[in-house]
Scaffold this active site. Structure first.
Site, mmCIF file in Angstrom:
data_model
loop_
_atom_site.group_PDB
_atom_site.id
_atom_site.type_symbol
_atom_site.label_atom_id
_atom_site.label_comp_id
_atom_site.label_asym_id
_atom_site.label_seq_id
_atom_site.Cartn_x
_atom_site.Cartn_y
_atom_site.Cartn_z
ATOM 1 N N TYR A 139 -14.741 18.920 -15.674
ATOM 2 C CA TYR A 139 -15.074 17.508 -15.861
ATOM 3 C C TYR A 139 -16.190 17.132 -14.877
ATOM 4 O O TYR A 139 -16.112 17.448 -13.678
ATOM 5 C CB TYR A 139 -13.826 16.659 -15.622
ATOM 6 C CG TYR A 139 -14.090 15.184 -15.573
ATOM 7 C CD1 TYR A 139 -14.473 14.493 -16.720
ATOM 8 C CD2 TYR A 139 -13.980 14.481 -14.390
ATOM 9 C CE1 TYR A 139 -14.733 13.135 -16.677
ATOM 10 C CE2 TYR A 139 -14.229 13.124 -14.333
ATOM 11 C CZ TYR A 139 -14.613 12.456 -15.480
ATOM 12 O OH TYR A 139 -14.873 11.119 -15.422
ATOM 13 N N LYS A 166 -6.530 8.380 -19.510
ATOM 14 C CA LYS A 166 -6.730 9.013 -20.819
ATOM 15 C C LYS A 166 -5.412 8.969 -21.626
ATOM 16 O O LYS A 166 -4.940 7.902 -21.920
ATOM 17 C CB LYS A 166 -7.256 10.428 -20.609
ATOM 18 C CG LYS A 166 -8.357 10.533 -19.534
ATOM 19 C CD LYS A 166 -9.641 9.811 -19.894
ATOM 20 C CE LYS A 166 -10.620 9.718 -18.734
ATOM 21 N NZ LYS A 166 -10.972 10.971 -18.082
ATOM 22 N N ASP A 204 -5.575 20.458 -13.744
ATOM 23 C CA ASP A 204 -5.907 19.148 -14.301
ATOM 24 C C ASP A 204 -5.431 19.167 -15.751
ATOM 25 O O ASP A 204 -6.031 19.832 -16.594
ATOM 26 C CB ASP A 204 -7.423 18.907 -14.199
ATOM 27 C CG ASP A 204 -7.825 17.524 -14.708
ATOM 28 O OD1 ASP A 204 -7.100 16.962 -15.554
ATOM 29 O OD2 ASP A 204 -8.876 17.012 -14.264
ATOM 30 N N ARG A 235 0.850 -1.199 0.000
ATOM 31 C CA ARG A 235 0.000 0.000 0.000
ATOM 32 C C ARG A 235 0.880 1.242 0.000
ATOM 33 O O ARG A 235 0.589 2.239 -0.646
ATOM 34 C CB ARG A 235 -0.960 -0.007 1.197
ATOM 35 C CG ARG A 235 -1.686 1.295 1.336
ATOM 36 C CD ARG A 235 -2.967 1.291 2.175
ATOM 37 N NE ARG A 235 -3.101 0.284 3.184
ATOM 38 C CZ ARG A 235 -2.603 0.378 4.439
ATOM 39 N NH1 ARG A 235 -1.923 1.431 4.811
ATOM 40 N NH2 ARG A 235 -2.788 -0.606 5.283
HETATM 41 C C1 LIG Z 1 -11.547 11.323 -16.818
HETATM 42 C C2 LIG Z 1 -11.160 12.584 -16.181
HETATM 43 C C3 LIG Z 1 -10.984 12.675 -14.791
HETATM 44 C C4 LIG Z 1 -11.247 11.495 -13.866
HETATM 45 O O1 LIG Z 1 -10.319 10.483 -14.046
HETATM 46 P P1 LIG Z 1 -10.634 8.914 -13.815
HETATM 47 O O2 LIG Z 1 -9.364 8.268 -14.201
HETATM 48 O O3 LIG Z 1 -11.784 8.567 -14.710
HETATM 49 O O4 LIG Z 1 -10.984 8.747 -12.393
HETATM 50 C C5 LIG Z 1 -10.576 13.883 -14.277
HETATM 51 N N1 LIG Z 1 -10.384 14.960 -15.058
HETATM 52 C C6 LIG Z 1 -10.566 14.919 -16.393
HETATM 53 C C7 LIG Z 1 -10.326 16.142 -17.213
HETATM 54 C C8 LIG Z 1 -10.952 13.734 -17.003
HETATM 55 O O5 LIG Z 1 -11.161 13.700 -18.329
#
Ligand SMILES: *Cc1c(COP(=O)(O)O)cnc(C)c1O
Length: 387
Positions: free
Chosen positions: A104, A201, A176, A52
């Site tokens: 998001y 992504k 982000d 962990r």
């Molecule tokens: C998909 C996404 C998230 C969340 O990420 P997960 O891996 O699905 O938990 C956060 N910010 C943006 C801009 C995203 O496209």
């Protein structure tokens, strides 16, 4: 064998954080599928005691991602929202967060439905004009949360100008960077304190894992987030770390192709009689174009558009008419995806909030993949001609 410290992005992508396995010489970092590590005496070990807290596959990934964002620390998480959740958990009841009104959907839900009830305060504002942020800062504002380009409207926010205003007040700046990836945009060099990613992504890039990361050069934030990792356990498994490492090796190659294809798709759509408005930061008449050209290397792989016939049913017919573009949530993988934000990713945002933020119900979002350009254009043409 490891990347020299002055190596450029593509070399770091392939090598950073990784060394041949010391026991076998294996060039790829092994998947250390273990929960615990043998100690020679109580609390005497080789840097790992329980998975962990740490795992060598994860350590390699963290080093790789940190290098790509120009950070000194990388912290890998089980998902993008786990990374975001952990940052928010470092705040205290009564603290205030400023963010954009085009966020998001999952982040918005986490902020308003999980953290607001625990006592955090949020203001979502239009921060297109950086000086407008002054009006929403409060004495208890602790975090400025920026997403750029935004999902799905592809609005662009001025990271450097916003960060300067926040830092003057001692407010931590989080970006982000999921939509741009570190190949296209490096927020830490623009004044951000923390970069967060959904590694699901572009970083992973193959739609085969869920992961997240925080990258920072701030020792205190690194310590706070590592404490949360140890205490709350939002960790990725070693297999997912391995897949992510495999993904980042081709990040620079994939991003170039995503950008090429998105540019071609955006141009094609703009000239198509069935299409209404195309949103793509690469267009000179996009309101954020000059800014995107300044803070990004290229304009990314995402394109959103509305239809001339602005009806939700027509949008759905287009999405069901494509064969190469698959109708699915998510983005940033090698394959092209089409989605309908109003009913999918942003379904959790109330209709009136969506309207206020200028999100048309007929808006279609494309995550343009790395397939052959001609096949993508043909696919869209076929689907649009059928409506
Ligand atoms: C998909 C996404 C998230 C969340 O990420 P997960 O891996 O699905 O938990 C956060 N910010 C943006 C801009 C995203 O496209």
């Amino acid at each position: 064998m490891s990347a020299p410290s002055d190596a450029r992005f593509g070399t770091l992508a392939v090598h950073a954080g990784q060394e041949p396995d010391p026991s076998t010489g294996a060039i790829m970092t092994p998947i250390y599928q273990t929960s615990t590590y043998v100690q020679s005496a109580p609390d005497v070990h080789q840097g790992y005691d329980y998975a962990r807290v740490g795992n060598p596959t994860r350590t390699a990934l963290e080093g790789n991602l940190a290098a790509l964002e120009g950070a000194t620390h990388g912290i890998a998480f089980a998902s993008g929202v786990a990374a975001i959740d952990s940052i928010l958990k470092c705040l205290r009841p009564g603290d205030h967060v400023v963010s954009t009104d085009d966020l998001y959907g999952g982040t918005y839900r986490l902020m308003t439905q999980v953290h607001e009830p625990w006592g955090l305060e949020f203001t979502f504002a239009n921060l297109t004009e950086p000086s407008d942020v002054e009006a929403v800062f409060q004495d208890n504002t602790k975090l400025l949360w920026i997403e750029t380009p935004t999902n799905p409207l592809l609005r662009v926010f001025d990271i450097a100008a916003l960060a300067e205003r926040a830092r003057a007040r001692g407010i931590t700046v989080v970006v982000d960077n999921t939509f741009a990836s570190p190949y296209l945009q490096q927020p830490l060099s623009l004044g951000a304190d923390l970069v967060v990613h959904s590694a699901t992504k572009y970083l992973g890039g193959h739609s085969d894992l869920v992961g997240g990361a925080v990258l920072t050069s701030d020792d205190e934030w690194d310590e706070k987030l590592r404490f949360l990792i140890k205490s709350a356990g939002p960790v990725p498994g070693p297999m997912d770390c391995f897949l992510q490492l495999r993904g980042t090796k081709t990040l620079h190659l994939r991003m170039e192709r995503h950008c090429d294809n998105a540019e071609a798709v955006a141009r094609f759509l703009r000239d198509h009689p069935k299409v209404g408005h195309v949103r793509y930061p690469g267009f000179e008449d996009h309101p954020g174009h000059a800014l995107a050209a300044k803070q990004m290397r290229r304009f990314g792989g995402m394109v959103s558009f509305t239809l001339e016939d602005d009806a939700i049913e027509t949008a759905i017919r287009v999405m069901q008419g494509t064969r190469v573009f698959a109708l699915a949530e998510s983005l940033g993988g090698v394959e092209s995806l089409v989605s309908h934000p109003a009913s999918m990713t942003h379904g959790s945002i109330p209709a009136e909030v969506r309207q206020k933020a200028g999100l048309p119900d007929s808006l279609i979002r494309l995550s343009v993949g790395v397939e052959e350009e001609a096949d993508l254009l043909q696919d869209l043409d076929r689907a649009l001609s059928a409506i």
